[in-house]
Design a protein around this motif. Sequence first.
Motif, PDB file in Angstrom:
ATOM      1  N   VAL A 111       0.849  -1.182   0.000  1.00 22.50           N
ATOM      2  CA  VAL A 111       0.000   0.000   0.000  1.00 22.50           C
ATOM      3  C   VAL A 111       0.891   1.240   0.000  1.00 22.50           C
ATOM      4  CG1 VAL A 111      -1.758   1.278   1.284  1.00 22.50           C
ATOM      5  CG2 VAL A 111      -1.819  -1.229   1.239  1.00 22.50           C
ATOM      6  N   ILE A 112       0.740   2.062  -1.023  1.00 30.14           N
ATOM      7  CA  ILE A 112       1.502   3.310  -1.112  1.00 30.14           C
ATOM      8  C   ILE A 112       0.836   4.338  -0.201  1.00 30.14           C
ATOM      9  CG2 ILE A 112       2.250   5.173  -2.621  1.00 30.14           C
ATOM     10  CD1 ILE A 112       2.080   3.193  -4.961  1.00 30.14           C
ATOM     11  N   LEU A 113       1.627   4.937   0.691  1.00 35.08           N
ATOM     12  CA  LEU A 113       1.108   5.993   1.557  1.00 35.08           C
ATOM     13  C   LEU A 113       1.399   7.369   0.970  1.00 35.08           C
ATOM     14  CD1 LEU A 113       2.156   4.537   5.022  1.00 35.08           C
ATOM     15  CD2 LEU A 113      -0.063   4.385   3.887  1.00 35.08           C
ATOM     16  N   THR A 114       2.637   7.593   0.538  1.00 38.26           N
ATOM     17  CA  THR A 114       2.998   8.856  -0.102  1.00 38.26           C
ATOM     18  C   THR A 114       3.929   8.579  -1.272  1.00 38.26           C
ATOM     19  OG1 THR A 114       4.934   9.251   1.295  1.00 38.26           O
ATOM     20  CG2 THR A 114       2.833  10.177   2.046  1.00 38.26           C
ATOM     21  N   LEU A 115       3.935   9.501  -2.218  1.00 36.20           N
ATOM     22  CA  LEU A 115       4.812   9.426  -3.380  1.00 36.20           C
ATOM     23  C   LEU A 115       5.342  10.836  -3.608  1.00 36.20           C
ATOM     24  CD1 LEU A 115       4.551   7.433  -6.497  1.00 36.20           C
ATOM     25  CD2 LEU A 115       4.450   9.855  -6.882  1.00 36.20           C
ATOM     26  N   ASP A 116       6.667  10.987  -3.586  1.00 38.92           N
ATOM     27  CA  ASP A 116       7.294  12.283  -3.767  1.00 38.92           C
ATOM     28  C   ASP A 116       8.134  12.226  -5.041  1.00 38.92           C
ATOM     29  OD1 ASP A 116       8.051  14.956  -2.868  1.00 38.92           O
ATOM     30  OD2 ASP A 116      10.047  14.073  -2.586  1.00 38.92           O
ATOM     31  N   ILE A 117       7.799  13.086  -6.013  1.00 41.99           N
ATOM     32  CA  ILE A 117       8.504  13.109  -7.286  1.00 41.99           C
ATOM     33  C   ILE A 117       9.460  14.292  -7.297  1.00 41.99           C
ATOM     34  CG2 ILE A 117       8.268  13.254  -9.789  1.00 41.99           C
ATOM     35  CD1 ILE A 117       5.455  12.070  -9.450  1.00 41.99           C
ATOM     36  N   HIS A 118      10.719  14.001  -7.099  1.00 39.45           N
ATOM     37  CA  HIS A 118      11.819  14.963  -7.250  1.00 39.45           C
ATOM     38  C   HIS A 118      11.589  16.248  -6.457  1.00 39.45           C
ATOM     39  CE1 HIS A 118      15.561  15.480  -9.356  1.00 39.45           C
ATOM     40  NE2 HIS A 118      15.220  16.687  -9.773  1.00 39.45           N
ATOM     41  N   ASN A 119      10.962  16.149  -5.316  1.00 44.57           N
ATOM     42  CA  ASN A 119      10.629  17.291  -4.459  1.00 44.57           C
ATOM     43  C   ASN A 119       9.840  18.369  -5.200  1.00 44.57           C
ATOM     44  OD1 ASN A 119      11.876  16.191  -2.174  1.00 44.57           O
ATOM     45  ND2 ASN A 119      13.862  16.957  -2.838  1.00 44.57           N
ATOM     46  N   VAL A 120       9.128  17.975  -6.259  1.00 49.27           N
ATOM     47  CA  VAL A 120       8.313  18.902  -7.032  1.00 49.27           C
ATOM     48  C   VAL A 120       6.835  18.654  -6.746  1.00 49.27           C
ATOM     49  CG1 VAL A 120       7.642  19.604  -9.366  1.00 49.27           C
ATOM     50  CG2 VAL A 120      10.031  19.098  -8.853  1.00 49.27           C
ATOM     51  N   VAL A 121       6.450  17.379  -6.724  1.00 43.87           N
ATOM     52  CA  VAL A 121       5.067  16.992  -6.493  1.00 43.87           C
ATOM     53  C   VAL A 121       5.035  15.949  -5.387  1.00 43.87           C
ATOM     54  CG1 VAL A 121       3.023  15.926  -7.520  1.00 43.87           C
ATOM     55  CG2 VAL A 121       4.449  17.414  -8.899  1.00 43.87           C
ATOM     56  N   ALA A 122       4.148  16.154  -4.433  1.00 42.60           N
ATOM     57  CA  ALA A 122       3.940  15.174  -3.368  1.00 42.60           C
ATOM     58  C   ALA A 122       2.506  14.678  -3.464  1.00 42.60           C
ATOM     59  CB  ALA A 122       4.193  15.801  -2.009  1.00 42.60           C
ATOM     60  N   ILE A 123       2.359  13.354  -3.457  1.00 50.12           N
ATOM     61  CA  ILE A 123       1.035  12.732  -3.534  1.00 50.12           C
ATOM     62  C   ILE A 123       0.865  11.886  -2.290  1.00 50.12           C
ATOM     63  CG2 ILE A 123      -0.438  11.165  -4.840  1.00 50.12           C
ATOM     64  CD1 ILE A 123       1.236  12.007  -7.331  1.00 50.12           C
ATOM     65  N   GLU A 124      -0.283  12.042  -1.620  1.00 50.96           N
ATOM     66  CA  GLU A 124      -0.521  11.281  -0.403  1.00 50.96           C
ATOM     67  C   GLU A 124      -1.885  10.621  -0.452  1.00 50.96           C
ATOM     68  OE1 GLU A 124      -0.601  13.757   3.081  1.00 50.96           O
ATOM     69  OE2 GLU A 124      -1.594  15.369   1.999  1.00 50.96           O
TER      70      GLU A 124
END
Length: 163
Positions: free
Chosen positions: A52-65
């Motif tokens: 289960v993905i809790l958060t996804l951070d793309i290159h400190n540009v976009v954060a998805i939670e």
Amino acid sequence: MVKLSKTGWNNVIIFSVMGFILLINATNKKIFSPDEGALNEQEIALVGTQNVILTLDIHNVVAIERIGRTWRATPTHISGQALAQMMMSWQQSSGEAMVQVPEIDRQFSLDVTLDIAGQTQPLQLNFYATEQQLLIFNQLSQQWLVMPIAMYGQLFPQEIFAN
């Protein structure tokens, strides 16, 4: 016909069902277990459908939670069905393990950090897009994966990097 009591017949049924389950389990392991030859070219999941993905951070540009069963992106360039589809792609994507380390310029990587439920360390992935394929380096397992370049658009939709 054999004369047994009611409990005797219950025991016969219970043991026959248990034997049948063991038979199915044994044949299932023989049919679906990977052999030694297929180990080199096996598909490895990026995240895995059971994780289960809790958060996804793309290159400190976009954060998805994760918020319940939905997702929230910060900044809000992508939302709703497009964001849910992107996260489903992350959950279900897999790549082929690479035997040989590719020669690429590591300064052009797109760094992604994923927090997975139940894991103490975040999953850190480096993505490198070439003309024909998408190369992924998993920093935890120190393993290289390769995917078709078309997967780049599914994992990183254009809306994410919109100004």
